[in-house]
Scaffold this motif. Structure first.
Motif, PDB file in Angstrom:
ATOM      1  N   GLU A 126     -15.042  -2.206  -7.715  1.00 25.61           N
ATOM      2  CA  GLU A 126     -15.580  -3.301  -6.920  1.00 25.61           C
ATOM      3  C   GLU A 126     -14.598  -4.451  -6.734  1.00 25.61           C
ATOM      4  O   GLU A 126     -14.465  -4.998  -5.646  1.00 25.61           O
ATOM      5  N   LYS A 127     -13.926  -4.847  -7.811  1.00 25.70           N
ATOM      6  CA  LYS A 127     -13.142  -6.077  -7.793  1.00 25.70           C
ATOM      7  C   LYS A 127     -11.641  -5.875  -7.682  1.00 25.70           C
ATOM      8  O   LYS A 127     -10.907  -6.819  -7.402  1.00 25.70           O
ATOM      9  N   HIS A 128     -11.177  -4.667  -7.929  1.00 23.00           N
ATOM     10  CA  HIS A 128      -9.735  -4.450  -7.961  1.00 23.00           C
ATOM     11  C   HIS A 128      -9.265  -3.353  -7.016  1.00 23.00           C
ATOM     12  O   HIS A 128      -8.166  -2.826  -7.180  1.00 23.00           O
ATOM     13  N   GLY A 129     -10.081  -3.003  -6.061  1.00 26.32           N
ATOM     14  CA  GLY A 129      -9.646  -2.114  -4.999  1.00 26.32           C
ATOM     15  C   GLY A 129      -9.365  -0.683  -5.374  1.00 26.32           C
ATOM     16  O   GLY A 129      -8.574  -0.017  -4.711  1.00 26.32           O
ATOM     17  N   MET A 130      -9.986  -0.175  -6.425  1.00 28.80           N
ATOM     18  CA  MET A 130      -9.718   1.208  -6.815  1.00 28.80           C
ATOM     19  C   MET A 130     -10.726   2.186  -6.219  1.00 28.80           C
ATOM     20  O   MET A 130     -10.800   3.330  -6.629  1.00 28.80           O
ATOM     21  N   HIS A 131     -11.491   1.720  -5.246  1.00 25.04           N
ATOM     22  CA  HIS A 131     -12.398   2.638  -4.566  1.00 25.04           C
ATOM     23  C   HIS A 131     -11.594   3.664  -3.775  1.00 25.04           C
ATOM     24  O   HIS A 131     -11.941   4.837  -3.694  1.00 25.04           O
ATOM     25  N   TRP A 132     -10.503   3.182  -3.199  1.00 26.83           N
ATOM     26  CA  TRP A 132      -9.572   4.035  -2.486  1.00 26.83           C
ATOM     27  C   TRP A 132      -8.176   3.687  -2.968  1.00 26.83           C
ATOM     28  O   TRP A 132      -7.923   2.566  -3.408  1.00 26.83           O
ATOM     29  N   THR A 133      -7.266   4.619  -2.862  1.00 25.98           N
ATOM     30  CA  THR A 133      -5.898   4.318  -3.273  1.00 25.98           C
ATOM     31  C   THR A 133      -5.135   3.748  -2.083  1.00 25.98           C
ATOM     32  O   THR A 133      -5.421   4.057  -0.932  1.00 25.98           O
ATOM     33  N   ARG A 134      -4.177   2.918  -2.392  1.00 27.58           N
ATOM     34  CA  ARG A 134      -3.361   2.309  -1.337  1.00 27.58           C
ATOM     35  C   ARG A 134      -2.162   3.181  -0.998  1.00 27.58           C
ATOM     36  O   ARG A 134      -1.547   3.019   0.047  1.00 27.58           O
ATOM     37  N   TYR A 135      -1.817   4.051  -1.913  1.00 27.40           N
ATOM     38  CA  TYR A 135      -0.589   4.821  -1.775  1.00 27.40           C
ATOM     39  C   TYR A 135      -0.890   6.311  -1.759  1.00 27.40           C
ATOM     40  O   TYR A 135      -1.946   6.752  -2.184  1.00 27.40           O
ATOM     41  N   GLN A 136       0.075   7.090  -1.303  1.00 30.34           N
ATOM     42  CA  GLN A 136      -0.056   8.535  -1.319  1.00 30.34           C
ATOM     43  C   GLN A 136       0.882   9.094  -2.380  1.00 30.34           C
ATOM     44  O   GLN A 136       1.956   8.555  -2.620  1.00 30.34           O
ATOM     45  N   GLY A 137       0.441  10.157  -3.003  1.00 32.30           N
ATOM     46  CA  GLY A 137       1.262  10.803  -4.013  1.00 32.30           C
ATOM     47  C   GLY A 137       0.779  10.459  -5.413  1.00 32.30           C
ATOM     48  O   GLY A 137       0.243   9.383  -5.667  1.00 32.30           O
ATOM     49  N   LEU A 138       0.969  11.402  -6.298  1.00 34.27           N
ATOM     50  CA  LEU A 138       0.485  11.259  -7.669  1.00 34.27           C
ATOM     51  C   LEU A 138       1.191  10.128  -8.416  1.00 34.27           C
ATOM     52  O   LEU A 138       0.551   9.332  -9.100  1.00 34.27           O
ATOM     53  N   LYS A 139       2.510  10.027  -8.279  1.00 32.77           N
ATOM     54  CA  LYS A 139       3.258   8.998  -9.002  1.00 32.77           C
ATOM     55  C   LYS A 139       2.837   7.598  -8.576  1.00 32.77           C
ATOM     56  O   LYS A 139       2.600   6.722  -9.408  1.00 32.77           O
ATOM     57  N   LYS A 140       2.741   7.377  -7.271  1.00 30.91           N
ATOM     58  CA  LYS A 140       2.389   6.044  -6.775  1.00 30.91           C
ATOM     59  C   LYS A 140       0.949   5.682  -7.111  1.00 30.91           C
ATOM     60  O   LYS A 140       0.651   4.543  -7.471  1.00 30.91           O
ATOM     61  N   THR A 141       0.055   6.642  -7.009  1.00 30.34           N
ATOM     62  CA  THR A 141      -1.346   6.389  -7.330  1.00 30.34           C
ATOM     63  C   THR A 141      -1.517   6.131  -8.818  1.00 30.34           C
ATOM     64  O   THR A 141      -2.282   5.244  -9.225  1.00 30.34           O
ATOM     65  N   THR A 142      -0.801   6.877  -9.648  1.00 30.61           N
ATOM     66  CA  THR A 142      -0.852   6.659 -11.092  1.00 30.61           C
ATOM     67  C   THR A 142      -0.334   5.276 -11.443  1.00 30.61           C
ATOM     68  O   THR A 142      -0.927   4.569 -12.263  1.00 30.61           O
ATOM     69  N   LEU A 143       0.763   4.874 -10.812  1.00 31.03           N
ATOM     70  CA  LEU A 143       1.311   3.545 -11.050  1.00 31.03           C
ATOM     71  C   LEU A 143       0.310   2.460 -10.658  1.00 31.03           C
ATOM     72  O   LEU A 143       0.132   1.477 -11.380  1.00 31.03           O
ATOM     73  N   GLN A 144      -0.371   2.637  -9.534  1.00 32.52           N
ATOM     74  CA  GLN A 144      -1.392   1.679  -9.110  1.00 32.52           C
ATOM     75  C   GLN A 144      -2.503   1.581 -10.156  1.00 32.52           C
ATOM     76  O   GLN A 144      -2.937   0.486 -10.511  1.00 32.52           O
ATOM     77  N   ALA A 145      -2.960   2.713 -10.657  1.00 34.32           N
ATOM     78  CA  ALA A 145      -4.031   2.710 -11.660  1.00 34.32           C
ATOM     79  C   ALA A 145      -3.572   2.038 -12.951  1.00 34.32           C
ATOM     80  O   ALA A 145      -4.304   1.230 -13.529  1.00 34.32           O
ATOM     81  N   ILE A 146      -2.360   2.338 -13.391  1.00 32.62           N
ATOM     82  CA  ILE A 146      -1.839   1.732 -14.618  1.00 32.62           C
ATOM     83  C   ILE A 146      -1.743   0.223 -14.484  1.00 32.62           C
ATOM     84  O   ILE A 146      -2.172  -0.530 -15.360  1.00 32.62           O
ATOM     85  N   LEU A 147      -1.205  -0.243 -13.373  1.00 28.28           N
ATOM     86  CA  LEU A 147      -1.078  -1.686 -13.170  1.00 28.28           C
ATOM     87  C   LEU A 147      -2.438  -2.365 -13.082  1.00 28.28           C
ATOM     88  O   LEU A 147      -2.618  -3.482 -13.577  1.00 28.28           O
ATOM     89  N   THR A 148      -3.402  -1.694 -12.479  1.00 28.08           N
ATOM     90  CA  THR A 148      -4.751  -2.253 -12.395  1.00 28.08           C
ATOM     91  C   THR A 148      -5.367  -2.391 -13.776  1.00 28.08           C
ATOM     92  O   THR A 148      -5.939  -3.429 -14.114  1.00 28.08           O
ATOM     93  N   PHE A 149      -5.226  -1.373 -14.615  1.00 28.90           N
ATOM     94  CA  PHE A 149      -5.799  -1.445 -15.952  1.00 28.90           C
ATOM     95  C   PHE A 149      -5.045  -2.422 -16.851  1.00 28.90           C
ATOM     96  O   PHE A 149      -5.646  -3.045 -17.723  1.00 28.90           O
ATOM     97  N   ILE A 150      -3.760  -2.596 -16.616  1.00 26.72           N
ATOM     98  CA  ILE A 150      -3.028  -3.635 -17.337  1.00 26.72           C
ATOM     99  C   ILE A 150      -3.582  -5.005 -16.977  1.00 26.72           C
ATOM    100  O   ILE A 150      -3.800  -5.856 -17.844  1.00 26.72           O
TER     101      ILE A 150
END
Length: 65
Positions: free
Chosen positions: A32-56
């Motif tokens: 809801e608050k951090h935009g993880m409903h959809w990913t902004r990037y394509q590819g496993l590495k970029k999506t994983t990095l987005q998730a890691i930074l969000t959880f940090i």
């Protein structure tokens, strides 16, 4: 299901109520608050990095509070 009856015990109901407030709330907030409903990037590495930074960011917010 064989374990269906276990979900209706008093102990398991209490555990699930606790889980709703703690674990499930984190995932709801990320969507809801951090935009993880959809990913902004394509590819496993970029999506994983987005998730890691969000959880940090979420962990830093918890520490600040």
């Amino acid at each position: 299901m064989k374990v269906e009856h276990l979900t209706h015990t008093v102990v398991n109901r209490a555990l699930y109520r606790k889980r709703q407030k703690t674990i499930e709330r984190v995932f709801a907030d990320t969507k809801e608050k951090h935009g993880m409903h959809w990913t902004r990037y394509q590819g496993l590495k970029k999506t994983t990095l987005q998730a890691i930074l969000t959880f940090i960011a979420l962990n830093l917010k918890k520490l600040a509070n």
